[in-house]
Write a protein that holds these residues in place. Structure first.
Motif, PDB file in Angstrom:
ATOM      1  N   MET B  76      -6.086  -5.392  -0.168  1.00 46.73           N
ATOM      2  CA  MET B  76      -5.657  -6.724  -0.629  1.00 46.73           C
ATOM      3  C   MET B  76      -5.434  -6.729  -2.144  1.00 46.73           C
ATOM      4  N   ALA B  77      -6.371  -6.138  -2.873  1.00 48.26           N
ATOM      5  CA  ALA B  77      -6.268  -6.127  -4.345  1.00 48.26           C
ATOM      6  C   ALA B  77      -5.008  -5.393  -4.776  1.00 48.26           C
ATOM      7  N   VAL B  78      -4.741  -4.268  -4.130  1.00 48.36           N
ATOM      8  CA  VAL B  78      -3.568  -3.471  -4.487  1.00 48.36           C
ATOM      9  C   VAL B  78      -2.283  -4.219  -4.126  1.00 48.36           C
ATOM     10  N   SER B  79      -2.251  -4.816  -2.936  1.00 47.23           N
ATOM     11  CA  SER B  79      -0.990  -5.450  -2.550  1.00 47.23           C
ATOM     12  C   SER B  79      -0.731  -6.717  -3.368  1.00 47.23           C
ATOM     13  N   MET B  80      -1.786  -7.413  -3.776  1.00 46.49           N
ATOM     14  CA  MET B  80      -1.600  -8.565  -4.683  1.00 46.49           C
ATOM     15  C   MET B  80      -0.967  -8.106  -5.987  1.00 46.49           C
ATOM     16  N   THR B  81      -1.416  -6.949  -6.440  1.00 46.13           N
ATOM     17  CA  THR B  81      -0.905  -6.436  -7.712  1.00 46.13           C
ATOM     18  C   THR B  81       0.521  -5.915  -7.545  1.00 46.13           C
ATOM     19  N   ALA B  82       0.764  -5.261  -6.405  1.00 47.38           N
ATOM     20  CA  ALA B  82       2.114  -4.737  -6.152  1.00 47.38           C
ATOM     21  C   ALA B  82       3.121  -5.883  -6.073  1.00 47.38           C
ATOM     22  N   SER B  83       2.711  -7.012  -5.461  1.00 48.40           N
ATOM     23  CA  SER B  83       3.656  -8.116  -5.274  1.00 48.40           C
ATOM     24  C   SER B  83       3.798  -8.962  -6.539  1.00 48.40           C
TER      25      SER B  83
END
Lengths: 302, 294
Positions: B76-83
């Motif tokens: 979740m943390a990574v995908s929030m940052t990716a988006s």
């Protein structure tokens, strides 16, 4: 037992007869001044092989008293080195030191098959550091001689070093074989060699020490780090000897300790029939003096 | 460093994966309190709240996102940052391997195609008169030429963000001589050639240099070596993780140095610190990551 200060090497010399140190191609002010001082302090008995005219000139310029010092006149550095090596071989001296001659020339003489100082072991370098924030002296090998030791070389290096530590009074030195990580990783040669050597130690193939590895630097010298990482090791945080994977690693650590951590250092070459002091111009006077003390402390009586 | 970040007058949004760790929460709360960070704490809501309260954090100043386990929290943390919802991703209590797996995920991760991931650390050493930027302290065990080039690029980029317009970078070896016995020195010679052609931008690069020649001006004369780095390196590039690791750890343990580092080569800054690091170290890493947000 463990030493806290490099100056304790002196206590190990005790009241036994002074060891004789022969300085090869002695007309080198850097080495000469350390040898003269060690002679005056009764650490060793100096023997100078080199260009006598040059030696007398240096002595006059620097107020060295050479009156009671044995000198052998030989102006050619290569010849002087050969004479010095032969003196050690024939029992006229117990320690060899490099003066105004290249390292490779000196080592070639040491390794000469007919008149050199071969013992059958590999030559290796050991350095002792007195570092603030570590509770005792820590030895590091090999930071200067062997470029990329294979397993067999590393075993010889450890055996040389353990022998040296035993001579200094360490019955069972704690030896950490360093890796970048403390887990055995099949892609990191150093960690595999470390694991093998730990096992060889358990099987008494490498004796008179306790070996553990691979250990990362922080686990080896800091119990707190080891506990944080959950590493169980008999030697974590209490290492006496750190074994480097290769010279690039060792060289960086050596220079970092000296330059950034303000460590005192003493070093000697092991693996010949007598200890060899090989100092460089960038070593401090204190380091040269302490190295001479170290060599005298571990040398055998001839 | 924190001053530089505050000067940018921006709030950086930081996603923390599996955040319920006192040192992590303490460090990020300090950044929030100082006005340059907005925190998204991802993890077990109850434990996060408990930890926040025990650290005396004002819960109204942080955002909490519930996640069932560490792997999910990392994803979740990574995908929030990716988006783009957040600017920076930071590792909390989740293990490094699980966290990096999320970072390196091809679809939702933060990898740049074909890029090299590497760790750059800024170290404050009491016995040195300026910051040292050091690579690679954590990721690449034995860098090849391409990886070394990327490592140099990242470290130089970091140094420039600290206002050093023309960083001096020393490529570290056991001596200053190029030798076939040391394959790294051959790579170094090639890199210096590239640097002369301007491929590393505005910088002074030299190597191989030993640590003395890189950092001690006094050693140049003793050794009779000329180098434009002149014993005043800003950046040190090490030949291997094996060499770099004892270097920086000896600094940390024996000289009271302070270190902040981040992973470079990703689309957004990634903060990975050992779980045992102090609150202050983690805070420095956060400030560094903010500085690196492009």
């Amino acid at each position: 037992m463990a030493l806290k200060h490099l100056s304790e090497f002196k206590n190990l010399l005790g009241n036994q007869q002074r060891k004789r140190l022969v300085l090869a191609a002695a007309e080198d002010l850097n080495a000469l001044s350390a040898v003269i001082k060690a002679g005056v302090d009764g650490i060793i008995e100096p023997i100078l092989v080199g260009d006598k005219d040059e030696l007398l000139k240096l002595a006059a310029e620097n107020n060295f008293d050479l009156s009671n010092i044995r000198m052998v006149h030989e102006p050619d550095p290569n010849q002087a080195t050969e004479i010095a090596v032969k003196m050690v071989r024939s029992g006229q001296a117990e320690v060899l030191m490099k003066g105004n001659v290249g390292t490779s020339t000196l080592l070639k003489a040491v390794l000469n098959k007919e008149w050199g100082l071969r013992s059958g072991s590999l030559l290796s370098h050991i350095a002792f550091f007195e570092v603030k924030n570590y509770h005792k002296i820590i030895a590091v090998t090999d930071v200067a001689m062997n470029i990329q030791p294979n397993l067999q070389d590393k075993i010889a290096i450890v055996k040389n070093s353990v022998d040296c530590l035993n001579r200094l009074g360490y019955d069972l030195p704690k030896v950490a074989i360093l890796g970048a990580v403390e887990k055995v990783n099949e892609n990191m040669r150093a960690t595999l060699d470390a694991a093998l050597m730990s096992k060889m130690n358990q099987r008494d193939q490498i004796e008179n020490c306790i070996i553990d590895g691979p250990l990362a630097f922080d686990n080896a010298v800091s119990l707190e780090s080891a506990i944080h990482k959950g590493i169980k090791s008999e030697i974590a945080g209490d290492t006496d000897l750190l074994v480097m994977p290769d010279i690039e690693v060792g060289n960086v650590l050596y220079k970092s300790l000296v330059f950034f951590a303000d460590a005192k250092v003493a070093a000697v070459i092991l693996g010949a029939t007598a200890p060899i002091v090989l100092t460089s111009r960038s070593d401090s006077d204190e380091a040269k003096y302490d190295s001479i003390m170290l060599a005298a402390a571990i040398s055998k009586k001839s | 460093m924190a001053d530089l970040v505050k000067k940018s007058d921006r709030k950086f949004r930081i996603a923390v994966a599996w955040a319920q760790d006192p040192n992590t929460i303490g460090s990020i709360y300090k950044a929030v309190n100082e006005g340059f960070a907005e925190a998204f704490l991802i993890g077990d809501r109850k434990s996060i709240i408990r930890t926040c309260i025990s650290k005396g954090c004002d819960l109204s100043l942080v955002n909490i996102v519930d996640a069932p386990d560490d792997v999910t929290a990392a994803r979740m943390a990574v995908s929030m940052t990716a988006s783009g919802e957040t600017d920076i991703v930071m590792k909390g209590l989740v293990g490094t391997d699980k966290f990096l797996k999320a970072v390196m995920n091809k679809e939702e991760g933060l990898l740049v195609r074909d890029s090299v991931m590497s760790y750059v650390a800024a170290i404050e050493v009491p016995a040195y008169n300026k910051l040292l930027f050091v690579t690679d302290t954590a990721v690449i065990p034995f860098p090849d030429l391409h990886q070394k080039i990327c490592m140099a690029d990242y470290a130089l980029d970091m140094a420039r963000r600290f206002g050093i317009e023309k960083p001096k970078i020393a490529l570290i070896g056991a001596s200053e001589k190029i030798s076939p016995h040391f394959p790294n020195t051959i790579d170094y010679a090639k890199m210096c050639e590239m640097a002369r052609d301007g491929q590393f931008g505005d910088c002074v690069m030299d190597g191989p240099l030993d640590l003395f020649l890189a950092c001690d001006p006094g050693s140049l004369e003793i050794k009779g070596v000329q180098t434009p780095v002149g014993g005043a390196a800003d950046v040190l590039l090490f030949p291997s993780l094996e060499a770099c690791n004892p270097f920086y750890k000896s600094l940390m343990l024996f000289t009271h140095s302070e270190l902040a580092g981040i992973i470079c080569g990703t689309t957004k800054p990634v903060v990975v610190m050992s779980r045992s690091e102090s609150e202050l170290s983690k805070y420095y890493c956060i400030a560094l990551a903010c500085l690196m947000v492009s």
